[in-house]
Design a protein around this motif. Structure first.
Motif, PDB file in Angstrom:
ATOM      1  N   THR A  59       0.822  -1.215   0.000  1.00  0.00           N
ATOM      2  CA  THR A  59       0.000   0.000   0.000  1.00  0.00           C
ATOM      3  C   THR A  59       0.851   1.258   0.000  1.00  0.00           C
ATOM      4  O   THR A  59       0.351   2.347  -0.289  1.00  0.00           O
ATOM      5  CB  THR A  59      -0.939   0.027   1.220  1.00  0.00           C
ATOM      6  N   ARG A  60       2.132   1.135   0.319  1.00  0.00           N
ATOM      7  CA  ARG A  60       3.023   2.302   0.217  1.00  0.00           C
ATOM      8  C   ARG A  60       3.155   2.749  -1.237  1.00  0.00           C
ATOM      9  O   ARG A  60       3.433   3.919  -1.502  1.00  0.00           O
ATOM     10  CB  ARG A  60       4.401   1.963   0.785  1.00  0.00           C
ATOM     11  N   MET A  61       2.963   1.810  -2.155  1.00  0.00           N
ATOM     12  CA  MET A  61       2.992   2.151  -3.576  1.00  0.00           C
ATOM     13  C   MET A  61       1.592   2.362  -4.129  1.00  0.00           C
ATOM     14  O   MET A  61       1.352   3.293  -4.895  1.00  0.00           O
ATOM     15  CB  MET A  61       3.695   1.049  -4.371  1.00  0.00           C
ATOM     16  N   THR A  62       0.674   1.470  -3.746  1.00  0.00           N
ATOM     17  CA  THR A  62      -0.677   1.537  -4.318  1.00  0.00           C
ATOM     18  C   THR A  62      -1.570   2.548  -3.621  1.00  0.00           C
ATOM     19  O   THR A  62      -2.645   2.876  -4.121  1.00  0.00           O
ATOM     20  CB  THR A  62      -1.350   0.154  -4.215  1.00  0.00           C
ATOM     21  N   LEU A  63      -1.115   3.042  -2.425  1.00  0.00           N
ATOM     22  CA  LEU A  63      -1.882   4.033  -1.661  1.00  0.00           C
ATOM     23  C   LEU A  63      -3.287   3.535  -1.340  1.00  0.00           C
ATOM     24  O   LEU A  63      -4.251   4.293  -1.364  1.00  0.00           O
ATOM     25  CB  LEU A  63      -1.945   5.367  -2.415  1.00  0.00           C
ATOM     26  N   VAL A  64      -3.418   2.252  -1.064  1.00  0.00           N
ATOM     27  CA  VAL A  64      -4.689   1.613  -0.707  1.00  0.00           C
ATOM     28  C   VAL A  64      -5.742   1.927  -1.772  1.00  0.00           C
ATOM     29  O   VAL A  64      -6.862   2.363  -1.460  1.00  0.00           O
ATOM     30  CB  VAL A  64      -5.183   2.043   0.701  1.00  0.00           C
ATOM     31  N   GLY A  65      -5.361   1.719  -3.025  1.00  0.00           N
ATOM     32  CA  GLY A  65      -6.294   1.961  -4.119  1.00  0.00           C
ATOM     33  C   GLY A  65      -7.479   1.022  -4.058  1.00  0.00           C
ATOM     34  O   GLY A  65      -7.480   0.016  -3.333  1.00  0.00           O
ATOM     35  N   PRO A  66      -8.541   1.324  -4.810  1.00  0.00           N
ATOM     36  CA  PRO A  66      -9.774   0.518  -4.759  1.00  0.00           C
ATOM     37  C   PRO A  66      -9.545  -0.969  -4.985  1.00  0.00           C
ATOM     38  O   PRO A  66     -10.150  -1.805  -4.313  1.00  0.00           O
ATOM     39  CB  PRO A  66     -10.633   1.133  -5.872  1.00  0.00           C
ATOM     40  N   SER A  67      -8.671  -1.319  -5.923  1.00  0.00           N
ATOM     41  CA  SER A  67      -8.453  -2.735  -6.223  1.00  0.00           C
ATOM     42  C   SER A  67      -7.774  -3.471  -5.077  1.00  0.00           C
ATOM     43  O   SER A  67      -7.933  -4.691  -4.929  1.00  0.00           O
ATOM     44  CB  SER A  67      -7.612  -2.877  -7.493  1.00  0.00           C
TER      45      SER A  67
ATOM     46  N   GLN B  88      -9.941  10.409  -2.300  1.00  0.00           N
ATOM     47  CA  GLN B  88     -10.814  11.565  -2.489  1.00  0.00           C
ATOM     48  C   GLN B  88     -10.006  12.848  -2.706  1.00  0.00           C
ATOM     49  O   GLN B  88     -10.409  13.735  -3.461  1.00  0.00           O
ATOM     50  CB  GLN B  88     -11.743  11.720  -1.284  1.00  0.00           C
ATOM     51  N   LYS B  89      -8.867  12.938  -2.026  1.00  0.00           N
ATOM     52  CA  LYS B  89      -8.008  14.125  -2.165  1.00  0.00           C
ATOM     53  C   LYS B  89      -7.076  14.018  -3.378  1.00  0.00           C
ATOM     54  O   LYS B  89      -6.313  14.948  -3.644  1.00  0.00           O
ATOM     55  CB  LYS B  89      -7.158  14.299  -0.902  1.00  0.00           C
ATOM     56  N   GLU B  90      -7.137  12.877  -4.084  1.00  0.00           N
ATOM     57  CA  GLU B  90      -6.297  12.613  -5.258  1.00  0.00           C
ATOM     58  C   GLU B  90      -4.809  12.714  -4.917  1.00  0.00           C
ATOM     59  O   GLU B  90      -4.001  13.249  -5.682  1.00  0.00           O
ATOM     60  CB  GLU B  90      -6.649  13.570  -6.405  1.00  0.00           C
ATOM     61  N   SER B  91      -4.448  12.205  -3.752  1.00  0.00           N
ATOM     62  CA  SER B  91      -3.040  12.189  -3.343  1.00  0.00           C
ATOM     63  C   SER B  91      -2.259  11.211  -4.216  1.00  0.00           C
ATOM     64  O   SER B  91      -2.768  10.157  -4.607  1.00  0.00           O
ATOM     65  CB  SER B  91      -2.924  11.778  -1.872  1.00  0.00           C
TER      66      SER B  91
END
Length: 822
Positions: free
Chosen positions: A362-370, A426-429
């Motif tokens: 998640t450090r790379m994917t930023l806890v994306g939806p998938s 939501q913040k598009e980080s």
């Protein structure tokens, strides 16, 4: 070296040769002529090759499963390495050019001799003839191409000039490695066929033994069975030692152990059945032994065919059932084994490891939806598998409560991580922040606590079992049977059955927490053997109870008791080994002496001496290193087409290629990476640079119009985080011991090669898109995105250092070379 047929003669001459498929006792050579290649920078590789060779062709499976094939490839890899390196260096002396010509000729000559043996084997084995001739044809063409590329010509001034086709040499080298590997793998199928033929002979004799009508026939058939078992034991032992995969070696060992222990059981149970033909318990003993031996031979087939199940065994099973040789439904179920039973790795240790990998990613994917669904599903799997612990009647109330509480805590931490991921979405980080990092750390800490609690539960239950074991119970059963005391036998049988169930539970929990494939396999087979042979002790006792004066029935019970005691001893040893691994205890004699030893780390202690791999260890990873080198050569050829100094994709691709090249040099004992810790540090930087490139290419992909090219780019790009994560975890995996540390080095090189391969495809596809759509990506950069672990300036400094030395790891990497915690 044992040949596969009469025609399988040796390969090569001059400097010595070898047969096509080597045995573990030989020292094979590919047969290249003795050329002094020191003039062209060749290394003197010796020993066996590295593990887990990946397929060089997407359409063919070229995974090497045995050490002997790797050993056969060593001299060829040496010569190819020499030639590929020569093409990348300016050659000045005519002496060196002549040496290169001789090396090329030697390679082609060796290939000709090699494929002649391959074709001879093909003639003796029609089932592989077409494929073998095809592979030999490709090898012959690649060998001729390499000799052609090594030729020199004279210019107008009568000076010698080499062929300048660098990329042609890379292509020819890959083709030769691929085709020679195919030849060896096909020849290995002949060895497999020999082993399976020996196994089938034993199976046929087993059928004959099962249907004998009197002692005379039995003694005759058992004598033949003994000689065939000796041959099978020899072949399976050689194969077990030759296999590279830890799980497959453990499975072969388990199968061989069953056959070895079952031989005496087969003798006594068959004698008891012949002496007392109307006794159902004696027949149950005998039928169970036959079932277990057939199951062991099915497992041997499964291992040597690498996961292909022998479907014909089901026919044998049905025949046995119709003939009444499998008395009970339970015995029929025991005999029917399916491939998922043998390779099923549904353990808590595996599910926690998978969960932690996804959390780290998640450090790379930023806890994306998938990845949110993957995280939730991975944790649900952990909770489901902990039920084996919480549902066990032998788990203490305290342990049960702690497991449930820690699982709930992990769920809470994961929910918090998911909320942070949704907020960032939501913040598009586009980069991780401190809140995300803190949540990741807490989630990982919670899962680690769950794992520790499960280990404590399994080990405590194991300790309680052997403290409470009734050592006199077996003796009481035997004495009651001799006295023909049926009531006493039944009373002891109830207590014994409880003991059997408890040991099964312990085996199940030990398998869940075991951290190595071999221990997991051992635990699973120990559980199966306890479940099957435990009741057979009682059956043997019932037979003796019915015939208390029968010497054969008494002998049969004694042999089953000895087998039972050996199985319990196996479980005790298993418990100790799992406990040592869980506590991080490694026997002193397993420490890798060529690496820094654990010691004092105070201000007055001497610094630990950095060391490098010895020549034998370098040889083991020579082929893997060469494959990575060929990938870097292709990447360099691609990036040379683009000269834009501001092109961040090109800059980072070149930096990664330089890092990979330095790691390749490490496999040869050259370059700036001198120690294993230098290699691990370089690999960390390589993974971080790949992460940077991933973000840059992701930004570039937004400019690419929709279509096939964009889909292809994104398909390749989506693989990068997984490979980065695998490399990072391989580097971080702590190891102590010679074998474990070298395996880590081998795995680091392998994962770097895998990541480099996908990066090469990503970069190539980027350039295709830029050319096709006339995209200006000189300004594409990820410099505005900070990593919480290291600044861009630091990483660029490392990349710069690597580029300047073509192999360095930067000032930051050198400082950790003496770290004792390897």
């Amino acid at each position: 070296m044992a040949t596969t047929s009469n025609n399988a003669a040796t390969v090569g001459g001059g400097g010595g040769g070898s047969s096509l498929i080597p045995s573990s006792s030989s020292n094979p050579s590919f047969g290249c002529c003795n050329v002094d290649s020191n003039n062209v920078g060749a290394s003197n590789y010796q020993g066996s090759m590295a593990s887990h060779h990946r397929s060089l062709s997407p359409s063919r499976n070229l995974d090497i499963k045995t050490r002997s094939i790797e050993q056969t490839l060593v001299p060829l890899v040496t010569q190819i390495t020499t030639l590929v390196n020569h093409k990348e260096k300016p050659v000045k002396s005519e002496k060196t050019l002549r040496a290169i010509v001789r090396v090329g000729q030697a390679v082609n000559l060796a290939v000709e001799r090699f494929v002649a043996v391959g074709e001879a084997i093909a003639d003796d084995n029609p089932e592989i003839k077409v494929e073998m001739y095809d592979a030999c044809k490709d090898a012959r063409a690649a060998g001729a191409a390499i000799e052609k590329l090594c030729e020199v010509h004279y210019d107008d001034h009568r000076l010698m000039r080499p062929c300048a086709d660098k990329n042609g040499m890379v292509r020819a080298a890959r083709a030769l490695l691929s085709s020679v590997t195919r030849v060896l793998l096909l020849a290995d199928t002949v060895v497999v066929k020999q082993l399976l033929a020996a196994k089938d002979k034993v199976a046929m004799t087993l059928n004959r033994l099962e249907n004998v009508a009197n002692f005379t026939e039995f003694v005759k058939a058992f004598g033949l069975f003994g000689s065939e078992m000796v041959e099978l034991a020899h072949l399976t032992g050689d194969r077990q030692n030759d296999l590279k995969d830890e799980r497959r070696r453990a499975q072969m060992s388990a199968a061989r152990q069953v056959l070895e222990r079952s031989t005496m059981l087969l003798l006594t149970s068959s004698k008891a059945c012949l002496r007392h033909p109307d006794c159902q318990s004696a027949r149950d003993n005998r039928d169970t032994v036959f079932c277990q031996m057939r199951r062991a031979m099915d497992l041997i087939h499964y291992v040597v065919k690498d996961g292909i199940f022998q479907t014909s065994s089901n026919v044998v099973d049905s025949d046995l059932v119709h003939n009444g040789h499998l008395g009970s439904v339970q015995q029929q179920q025991q005999h029917h084994r399916f491939p998922e039973d043998w390779d099923n790795n549904c353990t808590v240790h595996g599910s926690i490891k998978k969960f932690e990998n996804i959390v780290e990613m998640t450090r790379m994917t930023l806890v994306g939806p998938s990845y949110r669904g993957k995280l939730v599903g991975a944790l649900d799997t952990i909770v489901e598998r902990t039920q084996d612990f919480t549902d066990s009647a032998y788990t203490s109330h305290e342990h049960r409560e702690n497991i449930l509480l820690l699982c709930d805590r992990t769920k809470l931490e994961l929910n918090q991580l998911l909320r942070i991921g949704i907020s960032m979405d939501q913040k598009e980080s586009t980069s991780p922040n401190e809140e995300l990092e803190s949540s990741i750390v807490r989630t990982l800490r919670a899962s680690k606590d769950v794992k520790q609690q499960l280990q404590d539960t399994a080990l405590d239950q194991s300790s309680d079992l052997f403290k409470a074991e009734d050592m006199d119970l077996i003796g009481a059963i035997k004495n009651a049977a001799l006295a023909s005391d049926t009531a006493r036998v039944e009373e002891c049988a109830e207590r014994f059955q409880e003991q059997v169930e408890h040991i099964q539970e312990v085996c199940k929990l030990l398998r869940h927490v075991a951290s190595t494939d071999s221990l997991q396999v051992s635990a699973k087979h120990a559980e199966t053997n306890i479940r099957i042979y435990g009741p057979q002790v009682l059956s043997a006792a019932q037979t003796l109870c019915l015939y208390p004066t029968s010497k054969i029935a008494k002998e049969n019970l004694e042999v089953f008791i000895e087998t039972w005691q050996a199985l319990v001893s196996d479980v005790m040893s298993l418990s100790r080994e799992v406990g040592e691994l869980c506590r991080g205890h490694i026997p002193e004699n397993q420490v890798y002496m060529s690496l820094p030893r654990p010691g004092k780390h105070g201000t007055t202690s001497k610094p630990l001496k950095p060391v490098s791999l010895d020549s034998e260890e370098q040889a083991k990873i020579a082929k893997l290193g060469l494959e990575m080198k060929l990938i870097t050569s292709e990447m360099d050829a691609e990036t040379e087409k683009w000269e834009e100094s501001e092109n961040d994709i090109v800059k980072r691709a070149k930096s990664m290629s330089a890092m990979a090249f330095s790691m390749y040099q490490f496999t040869r004992g050259e370059g700036a990476l001198k120690t294993t810790q230098d290699l691990f540090t370089q690999a960390e930087f390589f993974a971080e640079e790949a992460n940077k490139l991933y973000k840059v290419v992701r930004q570039f992909s937004y400019q690419v119009p929709g279509g096939q090219h964009k889909k292809e780019l994104l398909d390749f790009l989506d693989k990068v985080p997984t490979f980065v994560q695998q490399l990072q975890f391989t580097v971080k995996n702590p190891t102590v011991g010679k074998a474990a540390t070298f395996t880590k080095v081998d795995n680091v090189i392998q994962e770097t090669k895998n990541l480099m391969n996908v990066i090469s495809k990503v970069v190539t596809t980027c350039f295709v898109c830029a050319t096709k759509y006339n995209l200006d990506f000189r300004g594409v950069s990820a410099s505005n995105r900070r990593s919480p672990y290291r600044s861009d300036g630091e990483l660029d400094g490392v990349a710069s250092g690597v580029s300047e030395t073509s192999s360095g790891i930067g000032s930051k990497g050198g400082g950790s070379s003496s770290d004792g915690n390897i």
